[in-house]
Design a protein around this motif. Structure first.
Motif, PDB file in Angstrom:
ATOM      1  N   LYS A   1      37.338  36.063  41.272  1.00 59.49           N
ATOM      2  CA  LYS A   1      36.827  35.958  42.642  1.00 59.49           C
ATOM      3  C   LYS A   1      37.919  36.196  43.675  1.00 59.49           C
ATOM      4  O   LYS A   1      39.073  35.816  43.451  1.00 59.49           O
ATOM      5  CB  LYS A   1      36.236  34.555  42.860  1.00 59.49           C
ATOM      6  CG  LYS A   1      35.008  34.304  42.003  1.00 59.49           C
ATOM      7  CD  LYS A   1      34.659  32.844  42.000  1.00 59.49           C
ATOM      8  CE  LYS A   1      33.751  32.477  43.166  1.00 59.49           C
ATOM      9  NZ  LYS A   1      33.315  31.068  43.034  1.00 59.49           N
ATOM     10  N   PRO A   2      37.544  36.822  44.770  1.00 65.43           N
ATOM     11  CA  PRO A   2      38.529  37.032  45.830  1.00 65.43           C
ATOM     12  C   PRO A   2      38.915  35.697  46.468  1.00 65.43           C
ATOM     13  O   PRO A   2      38.140  34.739  46.434  1.00 65.43           O
ATOM     14  CB  PRO A   2      37.795  37.924  46.828  1.00 65.43           C
ATOM     15  CG  PRO A   2      36.358  37.711  46.560  1.00 65.43           C
ATOM     16  CD  PRO A   2      36.222  37.340  45.118  1.00 65.43           C
ATOM     17  N   VAL A   3      40.111  35.638  47.020  1.00 65.04           N
ATOM     18  CA  VAL A   3      40.556  34.448  47.747  1.00 65.04           C
ATOM     19  C   VAL A   3      40.410  34.765  49.230  1.00 65.04           C
ATOM     20  O   VAL A   3      40.929  35.759  49.703  1.00 65.04           O
ATOM     21  CB  VAL A   3      42.036  34.141  47.418  1.00 65.04           C
ATOM     22  CG1 VAL A   3      42.502  32.908  48.176  1.00 65.04           C
ATOM     23  CG2 VAL A   3      42.210  33.960  45.928  1.00 65.04           C
ATOM     24  N   GLN A   4      39.690  33.913  49.959  1.00 65.36           N
ATOM     25  CA  GLN A   4      39.425  34.194  51.381  1.00 65.36           C
ATOM     26  C   GLN A   4      39.875  33.041  52.254  1.00 65.36           C
ATOM     27  O   GLN A   4      39.525  31.903  51.949  1.00 65.36           O
ATOM     28  CB  GLN A   4      37.928  34.395  51.633  1.00 65.36           C
ATOM     29  CG  GLN A   4      37.267  35.379  50.735  1.00 65.36           C
ATOM     30  CD  GLN A   4      37.252  36.791  51.302  1.00 65.36           C
ATOM     31  OE1 GLN A   4      37.821  37.046  52.361  1.00 65.36           O
ATOM     32  NE2 GLN A   4      36.626  37.699  50.581  1.00 65.36           N
ATOM     33  N   PRO A   5      40.545  33.245  53.342  1.00 62.79           N
ATOM     34  CA  PRO A   5      41.246  34.495  53.620  1.00 62.79           C
ATOM     35  C   PRO A   5      42.565  34.487  52.878  1.00 62.79           C
ATOM     36  O   PRO A   5      43.061  33.437  52.525  1.00 62.79           O
ATOM     37  CB  PRO A   5      41.475  34.401  55.131  1.00 62.79           C
ATOM     38  CG  PRO A   5      41.601  32.939  55.395  1.00 62.79           C
ATOM     39  CD  PRO A   5      40.764  32.229  54.385  1.00 62.79           C
TER      40      PRO A   5
END
Ligand code: ADP
Ligand code: MG
Length: 304
Positions: free
Chosen positions: A290-294
């Motif tokens: 999963k992407p890390v935001q932000p």
């Protein structure tokens, strides 16, 4: 395993000491008798890999073994012998395969004579090989008068002249139209089956998966993915042309290396906003990335 590459590295040193990493820790295993396609963007290291496996260039580091021989440890003389006795090459440019003013039979006999075979024996074997690639009636045509497809067939006969255990082809159909290319692949398959010849074919053709048993893709000098054939039950009545449809499908897989690294395709990273750091989540089905935001870069002093 017939071919084993582990952490294979090839560095070319260019003028003014600039170093170019053509192979950057490539891992690859190929079994005896396998027929494998190699795909990848231009400059990704496909030809370098073929040249290393064929004993034409020496790798810088890592392991490269073919049929029990360690290509990094062989002397120049051993490498020469290996190249001459064990490897057959087919190149994209017919001029690299054939001598234009010699006829087909002479072209096939030539490497045997160069390797010290008696003229009569070489001629006999040349005739057999030309028969095997289905060009007996063209044996006395000069190479320059053969069509592209015929030249490719003769190139294959030449590659087989010294009875190699490994056949390496670098974009052998690059200059051929689709129909002719299909026929050349067919011949590669027949030879692979009949002679049990381990065969590696570099191709820019995305359709290569249909021609070979397995396709590996190289990206930036590393193995990035594999396409494997998976036989699936297709109900003939649901396919367009009924029973003529091949009952198989191709599945593209990503390679997980020995250290647990994998390469996520650029398009996927862009689309999902996957940057330098990601979150791994173990689920019942597998691992979710999963992407890390932000994305924060100042956090622990590491800059990206
Ligand atoms: P591909 O066949 O996938 O197009 P290559 O293996 O020919 O890729 O090349 C991989 C990289 O190594 C490229 O950046 C290419 O410019 C470089 N390279 C290949 N051969 C040499 C060489 N003999 N000297 C210097 N650089 C080379
Ligand atoms: Mg190339």
């Amino acid at each position: 395993m017939f071919i084993t590459c582990e952490n294979l590295v090839k560095i070319f040193t260019l003028a003014d000491e600039v170093e170019l990493l053509a192979l950057q820790g490539l891992d690859l295993e190929i079994e005896q008798g396998e027929m494998v396609g190699i795909v990848g963007a231009s400059g990704s290291g496909k030809s370098t890999l073929l040249n290393v496996l064929g004993g034409l260039i020496r790798p810088t580091a890592g392991t490269a073994k073919v049929g029990g021989r360690n290509l990094l440890k062989m002397s120049e003389a051993e490498l020469d012998g290996y190249r001459r006795d064990e490897v057959g090459f087919v190149w994209q440019q017919s001029t690299r395969n054939l001598i234009p003013w010699l006829n087909a039979a002479e072209n096939v006999a030539y490497p045997m004579i160069m390797a010290g075979t008696k003229q009569r024996v070489a001629n006999q074997r040349a005739a057999e090989l030309i028969e095997m690639v289905g060009l007996a009636e063209r044996a006395d045509h000069t190479a320059e008068r053969l069509s592209g497809g015929e030249q490719a067939r003769i190139a294959l006969a030449i590659a087989l002249a010294n009875n190699p255990s490994l056949l390496l082809a670098d974009e052998p159909t690059g200059e051929l139209d689709t129909v002719t290319a299909e026929m050349v692949y067919e011949l590669f398959r027949t030879l692979n089956k009949e002679l049990g010849l381990t065969t590696l074919i570099v191709s820019h053709d995305p359709g290569i998966a249909r021609q070979v048993g397995r396709v590996v893709s190289i990206r930036d000098g590393k193995l990035a993915g594999e396409t494997v054939r998976s036989r699936i039950a297709v109900n003939p009545s649901t396919t367009e042309n009924g029973a003529d449809q091949p009952e198989e499908e191709f599945e593209e897989l990503i390679v997980l290396d020995a250290a647990g690294r994998l390469q996520i395709p650029q398009e996927m990273r862009d689309e999902l906003g996957l940057k330098r750091r990601v979150k791994l989540e173990q689920t019942d089905e597998g691992v979710l990335i999963k992407p890390v935001q932000p994305e924060k870069t100042e956090q622990d002093g590491e800059s990206s």
